[in-house]
Design a protein around this motif. Structure first.
Motif, PDB file in Angstrom:
ATOM      1  N   ASP A 108      71.618  56.458  67.500  1.00 24.86           N
ATOM      2  CA  ASP A 108      71.632  55.638  68.708  1.00 24.86           C
ATOM      3  C   ASP A 108      71.763  54.148  68.423  1.00 24.86           C
ATOM      4  O   ASP A 108      72.391  53.416  69.187  1.00 24.86           O
ATOM      5  N   VAL A 109      71.132  53.699  67.350  1.00 24.06           N
ATOM      6  CA  VAL A 109      71.209  52.289  66.949  1.00 24.06           C
ATOM      7  C   VAL A 109      71.409  52.226  65.441  1.00 24.06           C
ATOM      8  O   VAL A 109      70.712  52.916  64.686  1.00 24.06           O
ATOM      9  N   VAL A 110      72.369  51.422  65.002  1.00 27.32           N
ATOM     10  CA  VAL A 110      72.557  51.137  63.582  1.00 27.32           C
ATOM     11  C   VAL A 110      72.167  49.687  63.347  1.00 27.32           C
ATOM     12  O   VAL A 110      72.718  48.771  63.972  1.00 27.32           O
ATOM     13  N   LEU A 111      71.204  49.472  62.471  1.00 28.13           N
ATOM     14  CA  LEU A 111      70.752  48.137  62.098  1.00 28.13           C
ATOM     15  C   LEU A 111      71.278  47.811  60.704  1.00 28.13           C
ATOM     16  O   LEU A 111      71.076  48.585  59.765  1.00 28.13           O
ATOM     17  N   VAL A 112      71.948  46.667  60.597  1.00 29.57           N
ATOM     18  CA  VAL A 112      72.421  46.175  59.298  1.00 29.57           C
ATOM     19  C   VAL A 112      71.911  44.744  59.188  1.00 29.57           C
ATOM     20  O   VAL A 112      72.551  43.795  59.643  1.00 29.57           O
ATOM     21  N   GLN A 113      70.736  44.597  58.602  1.00 30.87           N
ATOM     22  CA  GLN A 113      70.048  43.315  58.576  1.00 30.87           C
ATOM     23  C   GLN A 113      70.132  42.680  57.196  1.00 30.87           C
ATOM     24  O   GLN A 113      69.696  43.264  56.206  1.00 30.87           O
ATOM     25  N   SER A 114      70.690  41.479  57.147  1.00 31.68           N
ATOM     26  CA  SER A 114      70.778  40.707  55.914  1.00 31.68           C
ATOM     27  C   SER A 114      71.532  41.471  54.822  1.00 31.68           C
ATOM     28  O   SER A 114      71.107  41.524  53.669  1.00 31.68           O
ATOM     29  N   VAL A 115      72.658  42.062  55.208  1.00 32.64           N
ATOM     30  CA  VAL A 115      73.487  42.838  54.289  1.00 32.64           C
ATOM     31  C   VAL A 115      74.913  42.300  54.212  1.00 32.64           C
ATOM     32  O   VAL A 115      75.506  42.240  53.134  1.00 32.64           O
ATOM     33  N   LEU A 116      75.477  41.890  55.360  1.00 33.11           N
ATOM     34  CA  LEU A 116      76.894  41.537  55.385  1.00 33.11           C
ATOM     35  C   LEU A 116      77.254  40.409  54.429  1.00 33.11           C
ATOM     36  O   LEU A 116      78.393  40.348  53.949  1.00 33.11           O
ATOM     37  N   GLN A 117      76.308  39.517  54.127  1.00 35.44           N
ATOM     38  CA  GLN A 117      76.639  38.412  53.235  1.00 35.44           C
ATOM     39  C   GLN A 117      76.915  38.875  51.809  1.00 35.44           C
ATOM     40  O   GLN A 117      77.451  38.125  50.999  1.00 35.44           O
ATOM     41  N   TYR A 118      76.547  40.132  51.492  1.00 32.56           N
ATOM     42  CA  TYR A 118      76.764  40.669  50.153  1.00 32.56           C
ATOM     43  C   TYR A 118      77.955  41.620  50.084  1.00 32.56           C
ATOM     44  O   TYR A 118      78.215  42.206  49.028  1.00 32.56           O
ATOM     45  N   LEU A 119      78.678  41.789  51.195  1.00 35.12           N
ATOM     46  CA  LEU A 119      79.790  42.739  51.249  1.00 35.12           C
ATOM     47  C   LEU A 119      81.139  42.026  51.229  1.00 35.12           C
ATOM     48  O   LEU A 119      81.301  40.963  51.824  1.00 35.12           O
ATOM     49  N   THR A 120      82.095  42.650  50.555  1.00 35.53           N
ATOM     50  CA  THR A 120      83.480  42.179  50.642  1.00 35.53           C
ATOM     51  C   THR A 120      84.071  42.645  51.972  1.00 35.53           C
ATOM     52  O   THR A 120      83.507  43.507  52.655  1.00 35.53           O
ATOM     53  N   ALA A 121      85.222  42.086  52.339  1.00 33.15           N
ATOM     54  CA  ALA A 121      85.875  42.492  53.586  1.00 33.15           C
ATOM     55  C   ALA A 121      86.209  43.983  53.602  1.00 33.15           C
ATOM     56  O   ALA A 121      85.973  44.657  54.619  1.00 33.15           O
ATOM     57  N   PRO A 122      86.747  44.565  52.516  1.00 32.74           N
ATOM     58  CA  PRO A 122      86.989  46.013  52.536  1.00 32.74           C
ATOM     59  C   PRO A 122      85.704  46.823  52.675  1.00 32.74           C
ATOM     60  O   PRO A 122      85.686  47.852  53.366  1.00 32.74           O
ATOM     61  N   GLU A 123      84.623  46.378  52.026  1.00 24.45           N
ATOM     62  CA  GLU A 123      83.343  47.089  52.153  1.00 24.45           C
ATOM     63  C   GLU A 123      82.831  47.019  53.588  1.00 24.45           C
ATOM     64  O   GLU A 123      82.280  48.001  54.105  1.00 24.45           O
ATOM     65  N   LEU A 124      83.013  45.875  54.241  1.00 25.58           N
ATOM     66  CA  LEU A 124      82.590  45.738  55.631  1.00 25.58           C
ATOM     67  C   LEU A 124      83.383  46.681  56.525  1.00 25.58           C
ATOM     68  O   LEU A 124      82.820  47.325  57.419  1.00 25.58           O
ATOM     69  N   ASP A 125      84.682  46.795  56.293  1.00 24.08           N
ATOM     70  CA  ASP A 125      85.503  47.703  57.110  1.00 24.08           C
ATOM     71  C   ASP A 125      85.042  49.151  56.963  1.00 24.08           C
ATOM     72  O   ASP A 125      84.988  49.895  57.950  1.00 24.08           O
TER      73      ASP A 125
END
Length: 234
Positions: A108-125
């Motif tokens: 129902d809810v996906v939380l991604v807290q303080s993670v995106l700054q460590y991901l490359t653009a392909p990893e984010l996709d």
């Protein structure tokens, strides 16, 4: 999401989370996260927390959900979560390689807290595609603690010092602050940097994966120098 090869940031977090000024800071950090999450919890539903770290917020969050799924990529941290929550009937601990085992639309809810700054653009996709698969129409994706372009370490440190003062652990924080530039976290940040995101660009990126999004008025957690994107599955 099955590719969990070590990256410099993943190895850094698995060594130990040196971004904290000590146990009091870590406890206060997770307490603030739990408070800010309260209005977003899926009553009677499933919360998937991607990259929860030590997850000290979970005991406060579980009562607001039917189940909390903790998906942690760092092996040592994941093992610790398994030891702590292995017998808890409402908490499940998995790794990214286990995400395909979750049924489509089962979260129902996906939380991604303080993670995106460590991901490359392909990893984010890849992450956004998996979130889109797991969330039903109307499901919510929370991307928190996002770093804006131009926000350097000084902004984070200033927020941490203010947070320490409010939490009454400023003296211990200042003592640890002197050693921070020599820490492995600081060295990794200087060498590899952090991914940054603007509201317009990230909104467009999540829209391409089937989400309507807007920034929250206040960041989840305690760092007012960062921001959170609230996205709803179309």
């Amino acid at each position: 999401m099955a590719d969990t090869r070590p990256t410099p940031w993943l190895e850094e977090w698995d060594r130990g989370q040196h971004a904290y000024f000590g146990d009091r800071h870590k406890a206060a950090h997770f307490a603030a996260l739990a408070r800010s999450l309260e209005p977003h919890l899926p009553a009677g539903g499933v919360l998937l927390d991607y990259g929860p770290g030590d997850a000290l917020h979970v005991p406060a969050v579980v009562p607001g959900c039917r189940q909390v799924v903790l998906c942690e990529a760092a092996p040592r941290i994941r093992a610790g979560l398994g030891d702590r929550f292995g017998e808890h009937p409402d908490v499940r601990v998995i790794g990214p390689a286990d995400l395909p085992d979750l049924a489509p639309g089962s979260v129902d809810v996906v939380l991604v807290q303080s993670v995106l700054q460590y991901l490359t653009a392909p990893e984010l996709d890849v992450l956004l595609a998996e979130a889109a698969r797991l969330l039903p129409p109307g499901g919510v994706l929370l991307l928190g603690d996002l770093v804006a372009p131009g926000a350097g370490p000084g902004a984070d440190l200033a927020e941490l010092v203010r947070f320490a003062a409010r939490g009454r652990f400023l003296r211990s924080a200042l003592a640890r602050l002197a050693a921070l530039p020599a820490s492995t976290y600081a060295r990794t940040r200087r060498r590899h940097g952090l991914a940054t995101h603007t509201v317009d660009a990230l909104t467009a990126t999540v829209a391409a994966h089937g989400f309507d999004a807007h920034p929250l008025g206040r960041n989840l957690g305690n760092n007012a120098a960062r921001w959170t994107l609230h996205a709803r599955r179309r």
